[in-house]
Design an enzyme around this catalytic site. Structure first.
Site, short mmCIF file in Angstrom:
data_model
loop_
_atom_site.label_atom_id
_atom_site.label_comp_id
_atom_site.label_asym_id
_atom_site.label_seq_id
_atom_site.Cartn_x
_atom_site.Cartn_y
_atom_site.Cartn_z
N HIS A 97 0.84 -1.21 0.00
CA HIS A 97 0.00 0.00 0.00
C HIS A 97 0.88 1.26 0.00
CE1 HIS A 97 -3.00 -2.75 2.28
NE2 HIS A 97 -3.49 -2.58 1.08
N LYS A 145 -18.12 -5.46 9.75
CA LYS A 145 -16.97 -6.23 9.25
C LYS A 145 -15.91 -6.33 10.34
CE LYS A 145 -13.91 -6.44 5.24
NZ LYS A 145 -13.43 -5.76 4.06
P1 ADP Z 1 -9.98 -3.46 -0.10
O1 ADP Z 1 -10.71 -4.10 1.03
O2 ADP Z 1 -10.65 -2.24 -0.64
O3 ADP Z 1 -9.51 -4.39 -1.21
P2 ADP Z 1 -7.24 -3.36 0.77
O4 ADP Z 1 -6.79 -2.73 2.03
O5 ADP Z 1 -7.08 -4.84 0.67
O6 ADP Z 1 -8.71 -2.88 0.59
O7 ADP Z 1 -6.49 -2.72 -0.49
C1 ADP Z 1 -6.57 -1.37 -0.84
C2 ADP Z 1 -5.90 -1.13 -2.20
O8 ADP Z 1 -4.53 -1.48 -2.16
C3 ADP Z 1 -6.48 -1.98 -3.34
O9 ADP Z 1 -6.44 -1.22 -4.54
C4 ADP Z 1 -5.54 -3.14 -3.43
O10 ADP Z 1 -5.54 -3.73 -4.73
C5 ADP Z 1 -4.23 -2.44 -3.16
N1 ADP Z 1 -3.22 -3.35 -2.64
C6 ADP Z 1 -3.35 -4.32 -1.72
N2 ADP Z 1 -2.19 -4.96 -1.51
C7 ADP Z 1 -1.28 -4.37 -2.33
C8 ADP Z 1 0.11 -4.61 -2.61
N3 ADP Z 1 0.81 -5.58 -2.03
N4 ADP Z 1 0.70 -3.79 -3.51
C9 ADP Z 1 -0.01 -2.82 -4.13
N5 ADP Z 1 -1.31 -2.58 -3.93
C10 ADP Z 1 -1.95 -3.34 -3.05
#
Ligand code: ADP
Length: 150
Positions: free
Chosen positions: A17, A41
């Site tokens: 992220h 959730k």
């Molecule tokens: P959500 O529940 O909305 O999917 P997440 O917290 O899992 O929320 O992810 C938020 C964003 O970050 C999404 O666009 C997801 O694809 C992206 N994301 C998650 N993990 C990674 C990673 N390892 N590298 C880049 N982007 C990521």
């Protein structure tokens, strides 16, 4: 001023992220990280803790803000005057979901979604696996942004 939201659950916020937000700063003037907060959730980390992790990660970056929200993501974008939604794409598995949401949001409001492909060194990192490792007492510091302790 070009402002984007970067929405997610961030349970917890990972180095994957973090990398997307840093790269987003070369496109946008300001990024508001929105922590989706849905009472029904169940998450491992409280909303306060998730916010604290992100604040630690971006302590020296005034162009990154963090807020929680419990509405539709697109309503959150409008409420902070953002014209863009930033998302990261790890794999083909993420693709259909992201496209459906992006198309819906654009149709509803004109807000565009900007998707960055994950750097390959982070593409396997997910909040889900990070939580699993935590529950077995493993050291997950390499999965978190620099300067973050949980
Ligand atoms: P959500 O529940 O909305 O999917 P997440 O917290 O899992 O929320 O992810 C938020 C964003 O970050 C999404 O666009 C997801 O694809 C992206 N994301 C998650 N993990 C990674 C990673 N390892 N590298 C880049 N982007 C990521």
């Amino acid at each position: 001023m070009k402002r984007a939201i970067f929405p997610g659950t961030f349970d917890p916020f990972t180095i994957g992220h973090y990398s997307i937000v840093l790269r987003g700063l070369s496109i946008f003037d300001e990024i508001v990280i929105g922590i989706g907060h849905n009472q029904s959730k169940k998450t491992l980390f409280s909303i306060e803790k998730r916010m604290e992790i992100i604040q630690q990660a971006f302590a020296d970056e005034p162009r990154v803000k963090v807020q929680s929200y419990d509405s539709l993501t697109i309503d959150f974008a409008l409420s902070v005057d953002a014209e863009f939604v930033l998302r990261g794409l790890r794999s083909v598995g993420d693709f259909e979901y992201e496209r459906t949401i992006a198309d819906t949001n654009r149709k509803l409001t004109g807000v565009e979604t900007v998707i960055l492909f994950t750097e390959s060194e982070y593409s396997y990192i997910s909040s889900t696996v990070t939580r699993d490792l935590i529950s077995y007492g493993k050291d997950i510091s390499a999965f978190l942004p620099p300067h973050v302790t949980i």
